[in-house]
Design an enzyme around this catalytic site. Structure first.
Site, PDB file in Angstrom:
ATOM      1  N   ILE A 104       0.757  -1.189   0.080  1.00 40.98           N
ATOM      2  CA  ILE A 104       0.080   0.104  -0.226  1.00 40.98           C
ATOM      3  C   ILE A 104       1.011   1.135  -0.030  1.00 40.98           C
ATOM      4  O   ILE A 104       2.098   1.195   0.594  1.00 40.98           O
ATOM      5  CB  ILE A 104      -1.167   0.093   1.197  1.00 40.98           C
ATOM      6  CG1 ILE A 104      -0.208  -0.333   2.362  1.00 40.98           C
ATOM      7  CG2 ILE A 104      -2.169  -0.857   1.189  1.00 40.98           C
ATOM      8  CD1 ILE A 104      -0.922  -0.002   3.728  1.00 40.98           C
ATOM      9  N   TYR A 166      -7.918   5.486   1.528  1.00 38.79           N
ATOM     10  CA  TYR A 166      -7.545   4.289   1.781  1.00 38.79           C
ATOM     11  C   TYR A 166      -8.514   3.113   1.755  1.00 38.79           C
ATOM     12  O   TYR A 166      -8.623   2.205   0.947  1.00 38.79           O
ATOM     13  CB  TYR A 166      -6.872   4.144   3.086  1.00 38.79           C
ATOM     14  CG  TYR A 166      -6.608   2.703   3.618  1.00 38.79           C
ATOM     15  CD1 TYR A 166      -5.351   1.946   3.141  1.00 38.79           C
ATOM     16  CD2 TYR A 166      -7.197   2.105   4.416  1.00 38.79           C
ATOM     17  CE1 TYR A 166      -5.253   0.834   3.566  1.00 38.79           C
ATOM     18  CE2 TYR A 166      -6.936   0.953   4.719  1.00 38.79           C
ATOM     19  CZ  TYR A 166      -6.026   0.086   4.389  1.00 38.79           C
ATOM     20  OH  TYR A 166      -5.555  -1.206   5.112  1.00 38.79           O
ATOM     21  N   ASP A 202      -0.238  -5.189  14.214  1.00 38.94           N
ATOM     22  CA  ASP A 202       1.007  -4.130  14.991  1.00 38.94           C
ATOM     23  C   ASP A 202       2.200  -4.113  14.085  1.00 38.94           C
ATOM     24  O   ASP A 202       3.349  -4.284  14.253  1.00 38.94           O
ATOM     25  CB  ASP A 202       1.329  -5.093  16.274  1.00 38.94           C
ATOM     26  CG  ASP A 202       1.950  -6.439  16.027  1.00 38.94           C
ATOM     27  OD1 ASP A 202       2.229  -6.466  14.965  1.00 38.94           O
ATOM     28  OD2 ASP A 202       2.448  -6.779  17.063  1.00 38.94           O
ATOM     29  N   GLU A 204       4.884  -1.937  12.151  1.00 39.99           N
ATOM     30  CA  GLU A 204       5.368  -0.629  12.628  1.00 39.99           C
ATOM     31  C   GLU A 204       4.779   0.697  12.092  1.00 39.99           C
ATOM     32  O   GLU A 204       4.461   1.436  12.768  1.00 39.99           O
ATOM     33  CB  GLU A 204       7.089  -0.495  12.059  1.00 39.99           C
ATOM     34  CG  GLU A 204       8.071   0.207  13.021  1.00 39.99           C
ATOM     35  CD  GLU A 204       9.481  -0.102  12.759  1.00 39.99           C
ATOM     36  OE1 GLU A 204       9.983   1.164  12.258  1.00 39.99           O
ATOM     37  OE2 GLU A 204       9.955  -1.102  12.632  1.00 39.99           O
TER      38      GLU A 204
HETATM   39  N1  LIG Z   1      -1.412  -2.887   9.625  1.00 40.77           N
HETATM   40  C1  LIG Z   1      -2.735  -2.962   9.708  1.00 40.77           C
HETATM   41  O1  LIG Z   1      -3.301  -2.624  10.620  1.00 40.77           O
HETATM   42  C2  LIG Z   1      -3.488  -3.420   8.635  1.00 40.77           C
HETATM   43  C3  LIG Z   1      -3.066  -3.787   7.356  1.00 40.77           C
HETATM   44  N2  LIG Z   1      -3.905  -4.123   6.220  1.00 40.77           N
HETATM   45  C4  LIG Z   1      -3.278  -4.530   5.076  1.00 40.77           C
HETATM   46  O2  LIG Z   1      -2.278  -5.233   4.994  1.00 40.77           O
HETATM   47  C5  LIG Z   1      -1.245  -5.060   3.961  1.00 40.77           C
HETATM   48  C6  LIG Z   1       0.028  -4.686   4.599  1.00 40.77           C
HETATM   49  O3  LIG Z   1      -0.033  -3.891   5.535  1.00 40.77           O
HETATM   50  P1  LIG Z   1       1.253  -3.446   6.688  1.00 40.77           P
HETATM   51  O4  LIG Z   1       2.086  -4.678   6.738  1.00 40.77           O
HETATM   52  O5  LIG Z   1       0.677  -2.565   7.623  1.00 40.77           O
HETATM   53  O6  LIG Z   1       2.075  -2.302   5.632  1.00 40.77           O
HETATM   54  P2  LIG Z   1       3.310  -1.577   5.614  1.00 40.77           P
HETATM   55  O7  LIG Z   1       3.198  -0.240   5.663  1.00 40.77           O
HETATM   56  O8  LIG Z   1       4.308  -2.321   6.785  1.00 40.77           O
HETATM   57  O9  LIG Z   1       4.046  -2.119   4.281  1.00 40.77           O
HETATM   58  C7  LIG Z   1       3.928  -1.747   3.344  1.00 40.77           C
HETATM   59  C8  LIG Z   1       4.737  -2.139   2.051  1.00 40.77           C
HETATM   60  O10 LIG Z   1       4.345  -1.514   0.699  1.00 40.77           O
HETATM   61  C9  LIG Z   1       5.545  -1.134   0.153  1.00 40.77           C
HETATM   62  N3  LIG Z   1       5.263   0.126  -0.523  1.00 40.77           N
HETATM   63  C10 LIG Z   1       4.970   1.332  -0.109  1.00 40.77           C
HETATM   64  N4  LIG Z   1       4.672   2.280  -1.017  1.00 40.77           N
HETATM   65  C11 LIG Z   1       4.900   1.632  -2.083  1.00 40.77           C
HETATM   66  C12 LIG Z   1       4.928   1.850  -3.607  1.00 40.77           C
HETATM   67  N5  LIG Z   1       4.627   3.328  -4.041  1.00 40.77           N
HETATM   68  N6  LIG Z   1       5.265   1.021  -4.456  1.00 40.77           N
HETATM   69  C13 LIG Z   1       5.351  -0.188  -3.960  1.00 40.77           C
HETATM   70  N7  LIG Z   1       5.411  -0.754  -2.698  1.00 40.77           N
HETATM   71  C14 LIG Z   1       5.371   0.201  -1.917  1.00 40.77           C
HETATM   72  C15 LIG Z   1       6.651  -0.707   1.470  1.00 40.77           C
HETATM   73  O11 LIG Z   1       7.912  -0.815   1.155  1.00 40.77           O
HETATM   74  P3  LIG Z   1       8.756   0.425   0.576  1.00 40.77           P
HETATM   75  O12 LIG Z   1       8.400   1.722   1.268  1.00 40.77           O
HETATM   76  O13 LIG Z   1      10.048  -0.146   0.582  1.00 40.77           O
HETATM   77  O14 LIG Z   1       8.248   0.718  -0.889  1.00 40.77           O
HETATM   78  C16 LIG Z   1       6.203  -1.873   2.288  1.00 40.77           C
HETATM   79  O15 LIG Z   1       6.903  -3.038   1.969  1.00 40.77           O
HETATM   80  C17 LIG Z   1      -1.647  -3.743   3.264  1.00 40.77           C
HETATM   81  O16 LIG Z   1      -2.353  -3.905   2.075  1.00 40.77           O
HETATM   82  C18 LIG Z   1      -2.766  -3.258   4.209  1.00 40.77           C
HETATM   83  O17 LIG Z   1      -3.811  -2.481   3.703  1.00 40.77           O
HETATM   84  C19 LIG Z   1      -5.195  -4.167   6.420  1.00 40.77           C
HETATM   85  C20 LIG Z   1      -5.856  -4.166   7.633  1.00 40.77           C
HETATM   86  C21 LIG Z   1      -4.889  -3.601   8.996  1.00 40.77           C
HETATM   87  C1  LIG Z   2     -14.801  -1.107  16.394  1.00 42.86           C
HETATM   88  C2  LIG Z   2     -13.243  -1.887  16.483  1.00 42.86           C
HETATM   89  C3  LIG Z   2     -13.012  -2.740  17.491  1.00 42.86           C
HETATM   90  C4  LIG Z   2     -12.449  -2.094  15.369  1.00 42.86           C
HETATM   91  C5  LIG Z   2     -11.580  -0.687  14.661  1.00 42.86           C
HETATM   92  C6  LIG Z   2     -10.469  -1.377  13.863  1.00 42.86           C
HETATM   93  C7  LIG Z   2      -9.544  -0.422  13.044  1.00 42.86           C
HETATM   94  C8  LIG Z   2      -9.096   0.367  14.337  1.00 42.86           C
HETATM   95  C9  LIG Z   2      -8.875  -0.741  12.082  1.00 42.86           C
HETATM   96  C10 LIG Z   2      -9.423  -1.576  11.098  1.00 42.86           C
HETATM   97  C11 LIG Z   2      -8.523  -1.139   9.861  1.00 42.86           C
HETATM   98  C12 LIG Z   2      -7.563  -0.637  10.236  1.00 42.86           C
HETATM   99  C13 LIG Z   2      -6.413   0.277   9.160  1.00 42.86           C
HETATM  100  C14 LIG Z   2      -6.036  -0.365   8.117  1.00 42.86           C
HETATM  101  O1  LIG Z   2      -6.691  -1.525   7.478  1.00 42.86           O
HETATM  102  C15 LIG Z   2      -4.791  -0.334   7.570  1.00 42.86           C
HETATM  103  C16 LIG Z   2      -4.062   0.642   7.917  1.00 42.86           C
HETATM  104  C17 LIG Z   2      -2.783   1.083   7.219  1.00 42.86           C
HETATM  105  C18 LIG Z   2      -1.690   1.433   8.028  1.00 42.86           C
HETATM  106  O2  LIG Z   2      -0.485   1.884   7.296  1.00 42.86           O
HETATM  107  C19 LIG Z   2      -2.108   2.371   8.982  1.00 42.86           C
HETATM  108  C20 LIG Z   2      -3.147   2.029   9.819  1.00 42.86           C
HETATM  109  C21 LIG Z   2      -4.396   1.573   9.096  1.00 42.86           C
HETATM  110  C22 LIG Z   2      -4.867   2.902   8.648  1.00 42.86           C
HETATM  111  C23 LIG Z   2      -5.490   0.799   9.957  1.00 42.86           C
HETATM  112  C24 LIG Z   2      -5.983   1.623  11.247  1.00 42.86           C
HETATM  113  C25 LIG Z   2      -6.823   0.796  12.160  1.00 42.86           C
HETATM  114  C26 LIG Z   2      -8.095   0.072  11.249  1.00 42.86           C
HETATM  115  C27 LIG Z   2      -8.561   1.262  10.797  1.00 42.86           C
END
Ligand SMILES: NC(=O)C1=CN([C@@H]2O[C@H](COP(=O)(O)OP(=O)(O)OC[C@H]3O[C@@H](n4cnc5c(N)ncnc54)[C@H](OP(=O)(O)O)[C@@H]3O)[C@@H](O)[C@H]2O)C=CC1
Ligand SMILES: CC(C)CCC[C@@H](C)[C@H]1CC[C@H]2[C@@H]3C(=O)C=C4C[C@@H](O)CC[C@]4(C)[C@H]3CC[C@]12C
Length: 291
Positions: A104, A166, A202, A204
């Site tokens: 993302i 998003y 969780d 970073e």
């Molecule tokens: N963490 C959460 O709470 C939640 C996450 N998700 C989903 O899980 C997936 C992973 O999330 P998470 O691990 O937290 O994300 P991170 O932000 O930790 O990782 C994102 C990854 O995407 C890469 N990235 C960022 N920008 C670009 C770009 N322009 N082109 C190509 N690659 C890119 C980053 O590497 P680099 O910067 O080196 O490009 C990194 O490897 C996502 O699809 C997210 O929507 C869903 C719900 C909740």
């Molecule tokens: C009613 C509650 C118990 C549940 C609420 C859940 C909320 C807190 C959860 C559900 C999906 C989650 C977001 C998500 O999908 C992905 C990302 C991208 C990341 O780079 C930054 C954080 C972000 C925005 C998460 C933030 C926290 C969200 C809104």
């Protein structure tokens, strides 16, 4: 819970020798998926923007037992990258078994600021590049009866505040890939589509972006990554993680949507958000026009 939570009949040998692309693999859940797949002795092709991080992840994957591990660095804003990555898989392996679409682009966590250009850019990175990767990889996936795994979110099913751009990209993914799944079945294409509906994890970046303003506690990225691989290997339609939280919220959405919306609003600390918004502005000097 039974259909969409941690499957019991998974065997790590299912991944041995499989050829897997993981996008967004330089950090967070993508990085953890790479480590699990490496332990399971898969062939890995990783991609993200930051070459230095990818080099470290590839090195660790080889230590953990990956059959092979390589990377292509670049931004998914670049519309030629999806094809370059898939071409690399074709050149090195001559085929592909699993496509994990996980990356993302950066977005802000705040009230929608009216920046349409940002929404356009995020759709390119979070949605259109997923479509392009799928189009390029489909011939190889058809050949291997392979799997597509798409990282979605609770925010791809339920409207949640402060992440409008998003959320839009995740709803788009849900729509596109569920439509595609139907077509595959109608055309007898044996490629599975697994949509992963995740709560707060969780990583970073997520913790840094929202922990000051969200009351909910994040779930562990290591376990999350493993559940994603299991559900993809078992060709499940969906994964809900954490299963009880996501399952309950989706059930509530079906029977009491207004009540769910108020529960979600109650989960945020809006005061904290205002502070961070001012802070963000003073740091980045970006002048935006809040509604
Ligand atoms: N963490 C959460 O709470 C939640 C996450 N998700 C989903 O899980 C997936 C992973 O999330 P998470 O691990 O937290 O994300 P991170 O932000 O930790 O990782 C994102 C990854 O995407 C890469 N990235 C960022 N920008 C670009 C770009 N322009 N082109 C190509 N690659 C890119 C980053 O590497 P680099 O910067 O080196 O490009 C990194 O490897 C996502 O699809 C997210 O929507 C869903 C719900 C909740
Ligand atoms: C009613 C509650 C118990 C549940 C609420 C859940 C909320 C807190 C959860 C559900 C999906 C989650 C977001 C998500 O999908 C992905 C990302 C991208 C990341 O780079 C930054 C954080 C972000 C925005 C998460 C933030 C926290 C969200 C809104």
């Amino acid at each position: 819970y039974y259909f969409y939570s941690a499957p019991e009949n998974f065997n790590e040998e299912m991944l041995r020798g499989k050829r897997v692309i993981v996008t967004g693999a330089s950090s967070g859940i993508g990085e953890q998926m790479a480590y699990h797949l490496a332990r399971m002795e898969a062939h890995l092709l990783l991609t993200a923007r930051t070459e230095a991080k990818l080099q470290k992840v590839v090195r660790r994957c080889l230590e953990l037992g990956a059959a092979s591990a390589r990377y292509v660095s670049g931004s998914m804003e670049d519309t030629t990258l999806p094809d370059v990555v898939v071409q690399e898989a074709e050149n090195t392996w001559g085929g592909l078994d699993m496509l994990i679409l996980n990356h993302i682009g950066y977005s802000y966590f705040n009230y929608f600021d009216g920046d349409v250009e940002h929404v356009r850019k995020l759709l390119e990175i979070n949605f259109l590049s997923y479509v392009a990767m799928t189009v390029s990889a489909l011939p190889m996936l058809k050949e291997s009866d392979g799997s597509i795994v798409v990282l979605s979110s609770m925010a791809g099913r339920i409207g949640t505040p402060f992440i409008a751009p998003y959320t839009a990209t995740k709803f788009a993914l849900e729509g596109f890939f569920s439509s595609l799944r139907q077509e595959f079945i109608m055309e007898k294409v044996n490629v599975s589509v697994t949509l992963c509906v995740l709560g707060y994890i969780d990583t970073e970046n997520a913790v840094q972006a929202v922990s000051h303003a969200v009351r909910d506690k994040p779930a562990p990225k290591e376990e999350c990554a493993l559940e994603i691989i299991k559900s993809g290997a078992l060709r499940q339609r969906e994964l809900h993680y954490p299963p009880r939280l996501v399952g309950n919220l989706l059930l509530l959405q079906a029977i009491a949507p207004d009540f769910l919306d108020s529960l979600i609003r109650g989960n945020y600390k809006a005061e904290q958000l205002c502070l961070s918004r001012m802070h963000q502005k003073s740091v980045t000097h970006s002048i935006k026009h809040p509604f």
